[in-house]
Design an enzyme around this catalytic site. Structure first.
Site, PDB file in Angstrom:
ATOM      1  N   ASP A   1       0.821  -1.224   0.000  1.00 30.60           N
ATOM      2  CA  ASP A   1       0.000   0.000   0.000  1.00 30.60           C
ATOM      3  C   ASP A   1       0.852   1.270   0.000  1.00 30.60           C
ATOM      4  O   ASP A   1       0.314   2.375  -0.043  1.00 30.60           O
ATOM      5  CB  ASP A   1      -0.931   0.011   1.220  1.00 30.60           C
ATOM      6  CG  ASP A   1      -1.976  -1.097   1.139  1.00 30.60           C
ATOM      7  OD1 ASP A   1      -2.224  -1.611   0.031  1.00 30.60           O
ATOM      8  OD2 ASP A   1      -2.533  -1.458   2.200  1.00 30.60           O
TER       9      ASP A   1
ATOM     10  N   ARG B   1      -3.386   1.884  -9.299  1.00 29.03           N
ATOM     11  CA  ARG B   1      -2.499   2.853  -8.638  1.00 29.03           C
ATOM     12  C   ARG B   1      -1.258   3.183  -9.466  1.00 29.03           C
ATOM     13  O   ARG B   1      -0.676   4.260  -9.306  1.00 29.03           O
ATOM     14  CB  ARG B   1      -2.112   2.336  -7.244  1.00 29.03           C
ATOM     15  CG  ARG B   1      -3.278   2.406  -6.278  1.00 29.03           C
ATOM     16  CD  ARG B   1      -2.958   1.909  -4.891  1.00 29.03           C
ATOM     17  NE  ARG B   1      -4.064   2.244  -3.995  1.00 29.03           N
ATOM     18  CZ  ARG B   1      -4.252   1.732  -2.795  1.00 29.03           C
ATOM     19  NH1 ARG B   1      -3.392   0.840  -2.312  1.00 29.03           N
ATOM     20  NH2 ARG B   1      -5.278   2.100  -2.058  1.00 29.03           N
TER      21      ARG B   1
END
Ligand code: S3P
Ligand code: PEP
Length: 443
Positions: free
Chosen positions: A326, A357
């Site tokens: 993350d 992402r």
């Protein structure tokens, strides 16, 4: 919860040195697990330091729908009265897990081996994410599962009447897949086995051990092998949730890139399965010291002291990806200020998070005049002494993309804008006031 609210644009301007104490919220992964295991234990589990972000609140609501009693006593101070392994009832309404991959995947696992039926849904971001990675192994236990096309939400699960134990090799390194299978294995006679090629965050294993389950982990030639013996009686445990290293990464990054900064971030988890960003930052030459290292609630924690200083680009090995999965968005921001390129390998999983992402960071950084190359599973950021900024970033309902670009703007020549700060409440509801107290200029 999935609700459509007006997007909240926000701008971040170059600020003076960041100084002070950053009390980041409780760990999101541990908070979800504390509520779910509390609901599967018999009696009261007291939780302190619970993250009161939207993802976790959605899991709390789901546990109530399955029959547990969940009570808030004060900020971060919660209790769960559980119904025992196999004690869930069929919820009356649809279980809306909002933006949370962890919430929906772990809860699907927790109910799939009990003969009840539940339908799961989520917001636009969660509805795009792959769920077959969890529903495939859950079907092997005997659950009957209906999904939307492509294995997406909404999903209805009829839990198995007579569940059978499963041995499953995960196709991608994912703690969510592993945890869904282990939670399902709780209500199955015999041993459930998960084999993963790379170790992923081990909060489920640690907490299951704390609640009295029989679970063991071995490293074999086959990989990392976790074996859970089914049908334990889970004993309630007090859970003290450590502060979230993934949330800490944002003030840490800001202090590293804003000249003259020095901040302290106390009580952050240093679980080795979550520590990849910090290992990488030390390789980049970051001035971070870890003080007062100790154990709290079964997890190693430390107080971080972070000072601004020169950084150099590094190559992040693929084998480290799971331990910082993350943190790649915020690492790509830090890398923009380092000397030389930073190469991140083995990051294809970033394409199936709250947003793609890799794409969101590459486009947003380019809009701020940072040179980025990306492939299916890698990203390279070319650092520079002065980052122009002045661009807009699109956040795609992704809290980490929103926070990453707000941190970028704290050290760029020109302000950086984001289209929507709303999703930040998912994991770090206090982000804007906390960063503002340290000296950030966000409006
Ligand atoms: O198990 C967990 O709590 C999580 C596992 C990771 O997802 P994957 O298991 O899908 O990699 C991570 O990205 C997520 O934020 C939290
Ligand atoms: C990927 C994340 O969460 P989840 O998968 O739980 O939505 C995250 O918090 O970065």
């Amino acid at each position: 919860m999935s609700h459509s609210v007006e997007p909240r644009p926000m701008t971040s301007r170059r600020c003076g040195p960041l100084k002070g104490l950053a009390l980041v919220p409780g760990d999101k992964s541990i908070s979800h697990r504390a509520l779910i295991l509390g609901a599967m234990a018999v009696g009261e589990t007291r939780i302190t330091g619970l993250l009161e972000g939207q993802d976790v609140l959605d899991t709390a609501r789901a546990m109530v729908a399955f029959g547990a009693q969940v009570t808030q006593h004060g900020p971060g101070d919660w209790s769960v009265h559980g119904v025992g392994v196999g004690g869930f009832r069929s919820p009356e309404g649809v279980i809306d897990c909002g933006n949370s991959g962890t919430g929906v995947r772990l809860i699907m696992g927790a109910m799939a081996t009990t003969p009840i039926t539940a339908t799961f849904t989520g917001d636009a971001s969660l509805s795009r994410r792959p769920m077959a990675r969890v529903t495939d192994p859950l079907a092997q236990f005997g659950a009957r599962i209906t999904t939307r096309e492509g294995g997406r939400l909404p999903i209805t699960i009829e839990g198995a009447q007579d569940p059978v134990p499963v041995t499953y090799r995960t196709p991608v390194a994912s703690a969510q897949i592993k945890s869904a299978i282990l939670l399902a294995g709780l209500n199955v006679p015999g041993d459930t086995v998960v084999i993963e090629s790379e170790p992923t965050r081990d909060h489920s294993e640690r907490m299951l051990t704390g609640f009295g389950a029989e679970i063991r982990t071995e490293t074999t030639s086959d990989g990392h092998r976790i074996t859970l013996t089914g049908r334990p009686e889970l004993r309630p445990q007090p859970v003290a949730v450590p502060r979230d290293p993934s949330s800490a990464a944002f003030p840490v990054a800001a202090a590293l890139i804003v000249p003259g900064s020095e901040i302290r971030v106390p009580g952050v988890s240093r679980n080795p399965t979550r520590d990849g960003l910090y290992v990488t930052l030390l390789e980049m030459g970051a001035d971070i010291t870890f003080e007062n290292t100790r154990e709290e609630g079964g997890e190693p924690v430390a107080d971080l002291v972070v000072r601004h200083g020169p950084l150099k680009g590094v190559r992040v090995p693929a084998a480290r990806a799971a331990s910082m999965i993350d943190e790649f968005p915020i690492l790509s921001v830090i890398a923009s200020f380092a000397e030389g390129p930073t190469v991140m390998n083995g990051v294809s999983e970033l394409r199936v998070k709250e947003s793609d992402r890799i794409d969101a960071m590459a486009k947003g950084l380019r809009a701020n005049s940072v040179e980025v190359e990306d492939t299916a599973d890698s990203m390279t950021v070319h650092g520079m002494a002065r980052v122009p900024g002045g661009g807009q970033a699109v956040t795609h309902l992704d809290h980490r993309i929103a926070m990453s670009f707000l941190v970028l703007g704290m050290a760029t020549e020109h302000p950086v804008g984001i289209d929507d700060a709303g999703p930040i409440t998912t994991s770090f509801p206090d982000f804007v006031p906390l960063m503002t107290r340290l000296g950030a200029e966000l409006a």
